[in-house]
Motif scaffolding. Sequence first.
Motif, mmCIF file in Angstrom:
data_model
loop_
_atom_site.group_PDB
_atom_site.id
_atom_site.type_symbol
_atom_site.label_atom_id
_atom_site.label_comp_id
_atom_site.label_asym_id
_atom_site.label_seq_id
_atom_site.Cartn_x
_atom_site.Cartn_y
_atom_site.Cartn_z
ATOM 1 N N SER A 193 0.852 -1.190 0.000
ATOM 2 C CA SER A 193 0.000 0.000 0.000
ATOM 3 C C SER A 193 0.883 1.233 0.000
ATOM 4 C CB SER A 193 -0.911 0.015 1.241
ATOM 5 O OG SER A 193 -1.666 1.210 1.258
ATOM 6 N N THR A 195 0.091 4.282 0.458
ATOM 7 C CA THR A 195 -0.230 5.195 1.567
ATOM 8 C C THR A 195 -0.258 4.491 2.920
ATOM 9 O OG1 THR A 195 -2.548 4.702 1.168
ATOM 10 C CG2 THR A 195 -1.654 6.689 0.112
ATOM 11 N N THR A 198 -5.131 2.675 3.098
ATOM 12 C CA THR A 198 -6.302 2.225 2.328
ATOM 13 C C THR A 198 -7.098 1.210 3.140
ATOM 14 O OG1 THR A 198 -5.060 2.626 0.320
ATOM 15 C CG2 THR A 198 -7.006 1.231 0.107
HETATM 16 O O1 F6P Z 1 -8.456 4.699 -4.410
HETATM 17 C C1 F6P Z 1 -7.637 4.683 -5.515
HETATM 18 C C2 F6P Z 1 -6.228 4.376 -5.145
HETATM 19 O O2 F6P Z 1 -5.660 5.454 -4.507
HETATM 20 C C3 F6P Z 1 -5.412 3.967 -6.364
HETATM 21 O O3 F6P Z 1 -4.964 5.044 -7.086
HETATM 22 C C4 F6P Z 1 -4.352 3.133 -5.744
HETATM 23 O O4 F6P Z 1 -3.686 2.344 -6.677
HETATM 24 C C5 F6P Z 1 -5.159 2.340 -4.759
HETATM 25 O O5 F6P Z 1 -6.136 3.240 -4.280
HETATM 26 C C6 F6P Z 1 -4.392 1.748 -3.612
HETATM 27 O O6 F6P Z 1 -3.724 2.730 -2.871
HETATM 28 P P1 F6P Z 1 -2.605 2.348 -1.834
HETATM 29 O O7 F6P Z 1 -1.488 1.704 -2.578
HETATM 30 O O8 F6P Z 1 -2.191 3.636 -1.191
HETATM 31 O O9 F6P Z 1 -3.200 1.391 -0.838
#
Ligand code: F6P
Length: 533
Positions: A193, A195, A198
């Motif tokens: 992830s 971020t 998620t």
């Molecule tokens: O919600 C869309 C999104 O931000 C995508 O652009 C991204 O690939 C996915 O969610 C997963 O995000 P992360 O890698 O931060 O969990």
Amino acid sequence: MFETLKAHQAKVADRRFEEMCDAARAAAFTAQTGDLILDYAKTNIDATALGLLIDLLNQTGVAAKRDAMFEGQPINETEGRAVLHTALRNLDGDPVIVDGKDVIPAVRATLDRMAGFAEQVRSGTFKGQGGAITDVINIGIGGSDLGPAMAVRALSPYHDGPRCHFVSNVDPADIAEVLRSCDPATTLVIVASKTFTTIETMTNARTAKAWMGETVNDPAAQFAALSTAADKTGAFGIPSDRVFGFEDWVGGRYSMWGPIGLSLMIAIGPDAFRAFLRGGQAMDTHFRAAEWPENLPALLALVGIWHNQVCGYATRAVLPYDNRLGRLPAYLQQLEMESNGKRVSMDGVDLPVDSGPVVWGEPGTNGQHAFYQLIHQGTRVVPCEFLIAARGHEPELHHQHQLLIANCLAQSEALMRGRSLEEATAIMAAKGLTGAELDRQARHRVFPGNRPSVTIAYPTLDPFTLGQIIALYEHRVFVEGAVLGINSYDQWGVELGKELATALQPVIEGKADATGKDGSTAALVAYLRQNGA
Ligand code: F6P
């Protein structure tokens, strides 16, 4: 900008492009880089249209925008970020400077760390409580899932590492089925992830940790993390030597070339993973150097613009005649629709034309027995993109592969040629039909034809070729976005639904009432709660 093109298109719209499609056109409307070719001869694009489309590239400054991307300028303006997934596959190219610093040494150091860890897992040096790792579970969603999941399937003939599973959906059915098939004592969980916030991924990661904790004394010892958020991976309990970081200049849907590709690297090994990067890098070099009339990403983009913004065809079908590319359409849905599904240009002004198209598809030949009916005889035109390898990975079944090729080529030929009423009538008359019944039956057997397609062909689907194909599509998205003047690298359109889901969760749990919700949503909540939600 599009007026001249639209005027030309209106002039030539009714012409049968099959009649132009001789050997000279096939040669002129096929471009090649390395062993990979793009044939766009089976479209209504002629030399005039191509010239006007190339004018569009020049008028919108695509070359300068391309160079700005490769040089690390902050072209993702709404987030103030560079767009540098190309740096992840820059195995031996020039330095790339972001904020005064060359980012390449860190990229290569991370790649080496990934390779070291992947080798440890593959060789059994890195162990779970129960011994060598037999199963890897990648928990991620969107760009943290679709790329590696697509590529692990695509490159299955090269897969000689542990089994790989992909969990993405917050639907508990997804993780439950995967966990049921794994032994926690010999499983490595990779939390992917960017971020590390998620909700789907973090929920599944906690579920996996609890599952592992039922058997394994130190579950975090069998976890790795792929993220830009080192603080959050630490808080989750994953030690830094198993955290593989990347920078915010790698967009989620462009991230499989770096740490997000770890599951792929464990599956196929670091050498094959590097071959995949080399394929992407080769396409980068081609994209930067080739003149527009020979430039595959630019041409693929121009075909897309012609069909979408000029002809007004709202969708495009991606049809890999390569079963292992079964997840390519889903991967491209995110790549293309999350990138170019935007209604305003970079400066916030409404687009004067449609945004990027709806992308969909399935492997051939399966689709032939499902939705091709509409593609051939429906009232809407669906531009098709076929992908086909000269050779499969089953030499003992080469004749079967030849049948696959015959089907692929037959479909693009049928779409272009169609079958006229005269031809259909002659066929039915030969079967003995006459009079009104002949007329009626013949009309059902007419194919309008004149339906465009492109074909991407390559010798065989190996890691290098997959890298070429994915980078080709990435740069196609870039060019389409650059011509439209949109920011292909943000994704604000996914935010509203996330916010509303967070607000609805306590309502579903019965901890808050549905006050303020619209009637439909409130009624659906009530129904689902009455039935056990
Ligand atoms: O919600 C869309 C999104 O931000 C995508 O652009 C991204 O690939 C996915 O969610 C997963 O995000 P992360 O890698 O931060 O969990």
